[in-house]
Design a protein around this motif. Structure first.
Motif, short mmCIF file in Angstrom:
data_model
loop_
_atom_site.label_atom_id
_atom_site.label_comp_id
_atom_site.label_asym_id
_atom_site.label_seq_id
_atom_site.Cartn_x
_atom_site.Cartn_y
_atom_site.Cartn_z
N LYS A 286 -4.79 -8.48 -0.78
CA LYS A 286 -4.11 -8.41 -2.51
C LYS A 286 -3.04 -7.77 -2.60
O LYS A 286 -3.32 -6.29 -2.56
N THR A 287 -2.44 -8.09 -3.85
CA THR A 287 -1.34 -6.85 -4.01
C THR A 287 -1.65 -7.26 -5.90
O THR A 287 -0.99 -8.07 -5.84
N GLY A 288 -1.00 -5.80 -6.51
CA GLY A 288 -1.36 -6.02 -8.05
C GLY A 288 -0.04 -5.63 -8.67
O GLY A 288 -0.12 -6.01 -10.13
N CYS A 289 0.67 -5.06 -8.12
CA CYS A 289 2.25 -4.74 -9.09
C CYS A 289 3.15 -5.03 -8.12
O CYS A 289 2.89 -4.71 -6.35
N PRO A 290 4.40 -5.46 -8.21
CA PRO A 290 5.46 -5.09 -8.16
C PRO A 290 5.67 -3.62 -6.82
O PRO A 290 5.14 -2.72 -8.11
N GLY A 291 6.15 -3.79 -5.67
CA GLY A 291 6.08 -3.06 -4.77
C GLY A 291 5.26 -2.02 -3.80
O GLY A 291 5.22 -1.54 -2.96
N GLU A 292 4.22 -3.10 -4.15
CA GLU A 292 2.59 -3.37 -3.00
C GLU A 292 2.96 -4.30 -2.20
O GLU A 292 3.20 -5.45 -2.50
N ILE A 293 3.23 -3.98 -0.81
CA ILE A 293 3.55 -4.72 -0.26
C ILE A 293 1.99 -4.63 1.59
O ILE A 293 1.66 -3.44 1.72
N LYS A 294 1.32 -5.62 1.57
CA LYS A 294 0.33 -5.71 2.16
C LYS A 294 0.49 -5.98 3.48
O LYS A 294 1.13 -7.02 3.81
N MET A 295 -0.09 -5.34 4.72
CA MET A 295 0.01 -5.38 6.18
C MET A 295 -1.56 -6.02 6.87
O MET A 295 -2.10 -4.70 6.86
N TYR A 296 -1.30 -7.12 7.69
CA TYR A 296 -2.69 -6.96 8.22
C TYR A 296 -2.07 -7.01 9.90
O TYR A 296 -1.10 -8.00 10.22
N LEU A 297 -3.13 -5.86 10.68
CA LEU A 297 -2.52 -5.30 11.88
C LEU A 297 -3.78 -4.97 12.17
O LEU A 297 -4.33 -4.36 11.65
N ALA A 298 -4.15 -5.75 14.15
CA ALA A 298 -4.87 -5.65 14.49
C ALA A 298 -6.40 -5.77 14.16
O ALA A 298 -7.25 -4.35 13.49
N GLY A 299 -6.38 -6.04 12.81
CA GLY A 299 -7.87 -6.77 11.84
C GLY A 299 -7.95 -6.19 11.44
O GLY A 299 -8.80 -6.05 10.34
N ARG A 300 -6.99 -5.15 10.50
CA ARG A 300 -7.71 -4.52 9.36
C ARG A 300 -6.05 -5.00 8.35
O ARG A 300 -4.69 -4.90 8.64
N TRP A 301 -6.20 -4.70 6.79
CA TRP A 301 -5.34 -4.83 6.35
C TRP A 301 -4.69 -3.05 5.91
O TRP A 301 -5.61 -2.66 6.17
N TYR A 302 -3.96 -2.79 5.55
CA TYR A 302 -2.42 -1.97 5.23
C TYR A 302 -1.81 -1.61 3.90
O TYR A 302 -1.52 -2.70 3.69
N LEU A 303 -1.84 -1.18 2.77
CA LEU A 303 -1.12 -1.04 1.69
C LEU A 303 0.05 -0.04 2.88
O LEU A 303 -0.18 0.99 2.83
N LEU A 304 1.54 -0.06 1.93
CA LEU A 304 2.67 -0.07 2.32
C LEU A 304 3.84 -0.08 1.00
O LEU A 304 3.66 -0.69 0.82
#
Length: 409
Positions: A286-304
């Motif tokens: 889930k992203t809460g505001c502009p400028g947040e990118i979430k990445m799903y990689l190898a079974g995990r979510w990351y915030l960029l």
């Protein structure tokens, strides 16, 4: 000033409206369209996706596909039936998805105003898609799928619309996907008043339907030379559109999934991303505001989160979809042109974050990205600047339905 004019609408008889109404042709593939139309001879998908009634695997641009579309349209006209209004009307179209409601005016928009920029665009179109829609429209001699327009809110339009929606609607049904569709036919005098109110707003913006609009302009250009008495007011100069006030629109994210890491391991990709982003583990996508990118990689979510200030960038470059493209997809994953690359898929936000996880967990994709949706104000600012947004930047919900009102010419 823009025109949204009354016209002789072609409508299904009210008791068949729910059976006729169909999702837009470009949000389903052949298999999905066939499943939706199964057991329903009146579904407009028989017209908009006519290959579902032809041998499997047929080329979608085969002559037989367009011939089938024409035959299916004529069959619906006879058997539903679809009835041509004797007077010229505007129509009011309300969509409700859960608690979200948006109310637009359906009418005939000007192909010339699309050509001259009074109807503003924000996407590039592809010639092959324009060719397909133009041929479909010319075969049917009807615009059957409305373009989705928006405009900066008008109190005068709002007041006229409110008065009409207090009356009994012509259609009111809930589709199988839970979206409620309600349609009013506006009396001729009030239609003229609404058309006049629209002439006092500065412009329209295409929210969704760039290829429909481009095909309408090509249709007008093809028809005019064949008419020695062409005036510019003939029905072929106008196309079907629904215009909604900007404050009522809902844009969902348009997410991305990429098939490979371009020769990298997940660990190597995470390390390289740290040169441009602050990378942290996240609980979900889930992203809460502009400028947040979430990445799903190898079974995990990351915030960029970018290590730079996006507000210092240009109006296009600061979009989250642009930040992802310019700093991740192109330089790291090799997606130089997302319009043509076979390595990337675009996933409408309506499908949810679980769809991204499933795509990666299945092994068919290596990584997926979730973004905060582009705003309507960003869309209009980019169109005002005469600029073009990156492909697949917006996903509007709920979707308009084909077949409820057609515009013949």
């Amino acid at each position: 000033m823009p025109e949204l004019l009354p016209f002789h609408g072609l409508l299904p008889v009210p008791e068949r409206a729910a059976e006729v109404a169909a999702v837009p042709y470009d949000v389903v593939n052949t298999r999905e369209a066939a499943a939706l139309a199964a057991g329903n001879p009146w579904s407009f998908l028989h017209v908009s996706r006519p290959e579902i009634d032809l041998p499997p695997g047929i080329d979608l641009h085969d002559d037989r596909v367009y011939e089938q579309a024409g035959a299916a349209f004529q069959r619906l006209c006879r058997e539903v039936p679809l009835v041509l209004d004797s007077g010229k009307h505007l129509y009011i179209y309300r969509l409700q998805m859960g608690d979200h409601i948006q109310i637009g005016v359906l009418g005939a928009a000007s192909a010339e105003e699309y050509r001259t920029g009074i109807i503003k665009k924000h996407e590039k179109t592809r010639k092959d898609k324009e060719d397909d829609r133009t041929r479909h429209v010319m075969t049917l001699r009807s615009h059957t799928g409305p373009a989705f327009l928006t405009y900066r809110d008008s109190a005068a339009v709002d007041a006229l619309v409110a008065a009409e929606t207090a009356k009994t609607p012509l259609f009111d049904f809930t589709a199988p996907d839970g979206i409620r569709h309600t349609l009013w036919r506006v009396p001729e005098a009030q239609s003229d008043a609404l058309a006049e109110a629209f002439r006092r707003i500065p412009c329209f913006y295409i929210a969704d339907g760039h290829h429909r609009s481009a095909a309408a302009a090509r249709t007008a250009a093809e028809c005019a030379p064949a008419n020695p008495h062409h005036t510019g007011q003939e029905d072929y100069n106008f196309f079907l559109a629904v215009a909604f006030p900007a404050t009522q629109l809902a844009i969902l994210p348009y997410n991305r999934a990429v098939r490979t890491l371009n020769g990298r391991t997940p660990e190597a990709l995470l390390k390289e991303l740290e040169a441009t982003f602050t990378v942290t583990a996240a609980e979900d996508g889930k992203t809460g505001c502009p400028g947040e990118i979430k990445m799903y990689l190898a079974g995990r979510w990351y915030l960029l989160k970018p290590n730079f200030d996006p507000s210092a960038l240009g109006v296009i470059e600061r979009l989250d979809v642009s930040i992802l493209q310019d700093n991740v997809l192109a330089p790291l994953l090799g997606i130089a042109d997302p319009r043509t690359s076979k390595e990337i898929e675009f996933i409408g936000g309506i499908r949810g974050l679980g769809a991204l996880e499933k795509m990666v967990d299945s092994g068919d994709f290596a990584v997926a990205f979730s973004m905060y949706p582009t705003t309507v104000e960003q869309l209009m600012s980019i169109a005002d600047a005469g600029a073009i947004m990156p492909p697949k930047s917006t996903w509007f919900e709920p979707k308009l339905r084909d077949g409820l009102v057609c515009h013949n010419f």
